[in-house]
Design an enzyme around this catalytic site. Structure first.
Site, PDB file in Angstrom:
ATOM      1  N   HIS A 361       0.847  -1.189   0.000  1.00  0.00           N
ATOM      2  CA  HIS A 361       0.000   0.000   0.000  1.00  0.00           C
ATOM      3  C   HIS A 361       0.883   1.239   0.000  1.00  0.00           C
ATOM      4  O   HIS A 361       1.928   1.246   0.633  1.00  0.00           O
ATOM      5  CB  HIS A 361      -0.920   0.016   1.234  1.00  0.00           C
ATOM      6  CG  HIS A 361      -2.080   0.933   1.077  1.00  0.00           C
ATOM      7  ND1 HIS A 361      -1.987   2.279   1.333  1.00  0.00           N
ATOM      8  CD2 HIS A 361      -3.341   0.710   0.639  1.00  0.00           C
ATOM      9  CE1 HIS A 361      -3.152   2.839   1.075  1.00  0.00           C
ATOM     10  NE2 HIS A 361      -3.995   1.913   0.652  1.00  0.00           N
ATOM     11  N   ASP A 419      -7.876  -5.530   0.339  1.00  0.00           N
ATOM     12  CA  ASP A 419      -8.406  -6.387  -0.720  1.00  0.00           C
ATOM     13  C   ASP A 419      -7.917  -7.831  -0.643  1.00  0.00           C
ATOM     14  O   ASP A 419      -8.377  -8.682  -1.404  1.00  0.00           O
ATOM     15  CB  ASP A 419      -8.049  -5.810  -2.099  1.00  0.00           C
ATOM     16  CG  ASP A 419      -8.879  -4.587  -2.403  1.00  0.00           C
ATOM     17  OD1 ASP A 419     -10.039  -4.550  -1.953  1.00  0.00           O
ATOM     18  OD2 ASP A 419      -8.379  -3.667  -3.065  1.00  0.00           O
TER      19      ASP A 419
HETATM   20  N1  CMC Z   1       3.918  -7.601  -4.925  1.00  0.00           N
HETATM   21  C1  CMC Z   1       5.231  -7.583  -5.164  1.00  0.00           C
HETATM   22  N2  CMC Z   1       6.014  -6.502  -5.071  1.00  0.00           N
HETATM   23  C2  CMC Z   1       5.419  -5.363  -4.720  1.00  0.00           C
HETATM   24  C3  CMC Z   1       4.050  -5.292  -4.448  1.00  0.00           C
HETATM   25  C4  CMC Z   1       3.278  -6.468  -4.557  1.00  0.00           C
HETATM   26  N3  CMC Z   1       1.968  -6.467  -4.309  1.00  0.00           N
HETATM   27  N4  CMC Z   1       3.725  -4.028  -4.117  1.00  0.00           N
HETATM   28  C5  CMC Z   1       4.858  -3.327  -4.180  1.00  0.00           C
HETATM   29  N5  CMC Z   1       5.908  -4.138  -4.540  1.00  0.00           N
HETATM   30  C6  CMC Z   1       7.295  -3.767  -4.652  1.00  0.00           C
HETATM   31  C7  CMC Z   1       7.569  -3.003  -5.936  1.00  0.00           C
HETATM   32  O1  CMC Z   1       7.919  -3.865  -6.993  1.00  0.00           O
HETATM   33  C8  CMC Z   1       8.686  -2.101  -5.494  1.00  0.00           C
HETATM   34  O2  CMC Z   1       9.844  -2.879  -5.451  1.00  0.00           O
HETATM   35  P1  CMC Z   1      11.320  -2.244  -5.826  1.00  0.00           P
HETATM   36  O3  CMC Z   1      11.631  -1.309  -4.706  1.00  0.00           O
HETATM   37  O4  CMC Z   1      12.217  -3.410  -5.925  1.00  0.00           O
HETATM   38  O5  CMC Z   1      11.147  -1.531  -7.147  1.00  0.00           O
HETATM   39  C9  CMC Z   1       8.347  -1.752  -4.050  1.00  0.00           C
HETATM   40  O6  CMC Z   1       7.570  -2.864  -3.585  1.00  0.00           O
HETATM   41  C10 CMC Z   1       7.541  -0.474  -3.913  1.00  0.00           C
HETATM   42  O7  CMC Z   1       6.360  -0.621  -4.706  1.00  0.00           O
HETATM   43  P2  CMC Z   1       5.671   0.540  -5.490  1.00  0.00           P
HETATM   44  O8  CMC Z   1       4.917  -0.032  -6.640  1.00  0.00           O
HETATM   45  O9  CMC Z   1       6.648   1.628  -5.787  1.00  0.00           O
HETATM   46  O10 CMC Z   1       4.654   1.076  -4.377  1.00  0.00           O
HETATM   47  P3  CMC Z   1       3.412   2.012  -4.630  1.00  0.00           P
HETATM   48  O11 CMC Z   1       3.162   2.718  -3.368  1.00  0.00           O
HETATM   49  O12 CMC Z   1       3.616   2.830  -5.853  1.00  0.00           O
HETATM   50  O13 CMC Z   1       2.231   0.976  -4.960  1.00  0.00           O
HETATM   51  C11 CMC Z   1       0.433  -0.520  -4.678  1.00  0.00           C
HETATM   52  C12 CMC Z   1       1.255   0.598  -4.036  1.00  0.00           C
HETATM   53  C13 CMC Z   1      -0.758  -0.819  -3.808  1.00  0.00           C
HETATM   54  C14 CMC Z   1      -0.070  -0.064  -6.054  1.00  0.00           C
HETATM   55  C15 CMC Z   1       1.321  -1.779  -4.834  1.00  0.00           C
HETATM   56  O14 CMC Z   1       1.737  -2.208  -3.558  1.00  0.00           O
HETATM   57  C16 CMC Z   1       0.610  -2.907  -5.571  1.00  0.00           C
HETATM   58  O15 CMC Z   1       0.638  -2.933  -6.799  1.00  0.00           O
HETATM   59  N6  CMC Z   1      -0.035  -3.840  -4.816  1.00  0.00           N
HETATM   60  C17 CMC Z   1      -0.821  -4.894  -5.469  1.00  0.00           C
HETATM   61  C18 CMC Z   1      -2.173  -4.358  -5.890  1.00  0.00           C
HETATM   62  C19 CMC Z   1      -3.081  -4.140  -4.719  1.00  0.00           C
HETATM   63  O16 CMC Z   1      -3.230  -4.986  -3.847  1.00  0.00           O
HETATM   64  N7  CMC Z   1      -3.770  -2.995  -4.715  1.00  0.00           N
HETATM   65  C20 CMC Z   1      -4.769  -2.654  -3.688  1.00  0.00           C
HETATM   66  C21 CMC Z   1      -4.320  -1.516  -2.839  1.00  0.00           C
HETATM   67  S1  CMC Z   1      -5.320  -1.300  -1.381  1.00  0.00           S
HETATM   68  C22 CMC Z   1      -6.940  -0.987  -1.934  1.00  0.00           C
HETATM   69  C23 CMC Z   1      -7.079   0.196  -2.797  1.00  0.00           C
HETATM   70  O17 CMC Z   1      -6.289   1.143  -2.780  1.00  0.00           O
HETATM   71  O18 CMC Z   1      -8.037   0.230  -3.539  1.00  0.00           O
END
Ligand code: CMC
Length: 479
Positions: A361, A419
């Site tokens: 998140h 989720d």
């Molecule tokens: N699985 C694997 N790696 C992950 C994940 C994941 N679910 N989430 C983040 N990472 C890694 C990402 O690859 C990155 O790694 P590195 O530092 O090596 O490049 C690091 O963690 C930081 O991730 P980010 O994408 O820069 O983080 P963000 O804050 O931009 O993204 C997020 C947040 C929720 C989009 C992301 O964690 C994600 O894609 N999660 C899976 C989708 C999900 O469950 N979404 C629901 C969010 S909660 C409900 C809502 O908001 O509606």
């Protein structure tokens, strides 16, 4: 709210009240939902609160090349990090700030929801989500988000009455569904139908009129379950089921989803309660992507139904509300606990962009309090439904356990989010995967309208117009 509930007929030129009058006779005789609050007046804390003040910390921006400096105004809210007002940067220095994805940028001031991502805290209007989940219900929470205070018994009854009176869909709107193929994704239908509401309510879309704004807000919260259930029925090829005014919000939702005209259907109170709890947990989440989309679209002064439709579309993405559907798809693909290590290896290798859906998140870096509540709820609901050994839940628990011990997830502070477990409950209630994000949209409608209302009522509202770092070609001649 009271004014709206007692509204004269002329307000409902869309046909809602006429339709109810036609079907139900005297609408005033219709009973209220069963869980009306029985407490007396609340002693609202109406003392003057200092919402925003200058921070004691001072910041200065200095151009190290020219030596020019600017003092930056720093503001403190009631709780949470200070913000530096960078509005003068362009005027004083001719530069913009650069923060793709809003990693460190507050896009607005808001009094609705507060999250402390490190502490795992979520407050709606100051009330902890755990307390609301335990003691409140979705419509009361919706009122709280919209109005800023919990309602007393009369206020809640009045609000519920108004929401109940706006649940029906105009028949012309219902005919729009027939233009969709049976396998259209319900989110596509819901986004389109919500946008189409703009074509039906010309009488109450003056965004500068308080009463129009209130009627719009109630219509969105009231009609989304009807719109969502119709999308599901369209996919099944079953007739649409009219809302029932004697049922509470979530019982009515289940009734419209699962009943058919040819046999009686009784809503299981346990199912309705579980859905209500999920709706409370999803009702708002401050400036998330879909809410920010509603604010951004709404800041143009567009028709508010169009702004909400934009929010529905933004919610659909798998990084946001679409994650609940993606989690169940992922669990089914993994299939068995023995396959978890292999799946996590692919996630960690970032092979093909595979992510552990329902994990991570932007704001929560310790735990998501909603996930904690839902995990517990899964245990209770599945046990009561006789599905204590639900294989998908067991798989999810094992996946969480293994991931939380893995250095990849520990170092990146990735935890289960709201989720990760919500889809398991939706599925246990008989709701299909494709409807999961639609259910999220129904709940989040409360937050969307609260934020839209807050923005439009703000005398300092401006059109949201970000700047950019241009990296394209410089001026060149067409030859
Ligand atoms: N699985 C694997 N790696 C992950 C994940 C994941 N679910 N989430 C983040 N990472 C890694 C990402 O690859 C990155 O790694 P590195 O530092 O090596 O490049 C690091 O963690 C930081 O991730 P980010 O994408 O820069 O983080 P963000 O804050 O931009 O993204 C997020 C947040 C929720 C989009 C992301 O964690 C994600 O894609 N999660 C899976 C989708 C999900 O469950 N979404 C629901 C969010 S909660 C409900 C809502 O908001 O509606």
């Amino acid at each position: 709210v009271r004014a709206l509930a007692d509204a004269p007929r002329k307000v409902d030129v869309d046909g809602d009240r006429r339709a109810h009058s036609h079907i139900l006779g005297d609408a005033t005789q219709v009973s209220l939902p069963v869980w009306s609050r029985v407490t007396g007046s609340r002693n609202h804390d109406r003392q003057a609160i200092e919402w925003k003040r200058m921070s004691n910390d001072k910041y200065q921006l200095k151009n190290l090349t020219t030596g020019k400096t600017s003092d930056l105004e720093t503001l403190s809210g009631t709780v949470g990090p200070d913000v530096i007002n960078i509005g003068s940067l362009w005027r004083d220095h001719g530069v913009f700030t650069f923060d793709p994805g809003f990693l460190a940028t507050a896009s607005t001031e808001s009094r609705i929801t507060f999250i402390d991502g490190d502490a795992g805290t979520l407050l709606y209007r100051g009330y902890p989500i755990e307390q609301l989940a335990e003691q409140s219900n979705f419509l009361e929470v919706s009122y709280l988000l919209l109005k800023g205070e919990l309602p007393d018994a009369a206020e809640l009854d009045s609000f519920k009455h108004s929401i109940t009176r706006h649940t029906m869909m105009n028949q012309s709107l219902a005919r729009l569904y027939s233009g969709f193929h049976h396998n259209a994704h319900p989110m596509a239908m819901v986004a389109a139908i919500v946008a189409s509401l703009a074509a039906f309510y010309h009488d109450t879309t003056n965004i500068n009129d308080d009463r129009h704004r209130e009627i719009f807000s109630h219509r969105i919260i009231a009609k989304l379950p009807t719109i969502a259930a119709a999308a599901y029925k369209h996919a099944l090829g079953q007739p649409f089921v009219y809302p029932r005014n004697d049922l509470d919000y979530c019982s009515n939702m289940l009734h419209m989803l699962f009943s058919v005209p040819c046999e009686p259907y009784t809503v299981d109170p346990l199912h309705a309660k579980a859905l209500d709890l999920l709706f409370i947990l999803h009702a708002d989440h401050e400036q998330n992507a879909s809410t920010s989309t509603v604010r951004l679209a709404g800041s143009t002064g567009c028709n508010p139904y169009a702004a909400i439709s934009a929010g529905v579309s933004a919610l659909w993405g798998p990084a946001h509300g679409g994650a609940n559907e993606a989690v169940l798809d992922m669990l089914e693909k993994i299939g068995d606990v023995s396959k978890v290590p292999e799946f996590l290896t692919r996630v960690k290798d970032k092979a093909g962009g595979v992510r552990l859906m329902g994990f991570g998140h932007r704001v929560y870096k310790n735990f998501d309090p909603r996930a904690t509540i839902i995990r517990e709820m899964c245990h209770q609901v599945l046990a009561k439904l006789g599905q204590a050994n639900n294989p998908l839940f067991e798989l999810a628990l094992r996946l969480e356990e293994i991931a939380l011990k893995d250095e990849y997830f520990i170092s990146r502070k990735l935890y289960p989010n709201v989720d990760f477990y919500s889809g398991i409950i939706y599925r246990a209630l008989g709701i299909p995967h494709s409807m999961f994000t639609v259910m999220f949209a129904i709940a989040r409608s409360a937050g969307w309208v609260a934020h839209w209302q807050e923005m439009i009522a703000d005398p300092e509202m401006k059109i949201a117009r970000p700047r950019q770092l241009y990296t394209g070609p410089v001026k060149r001649d067409y030859v």
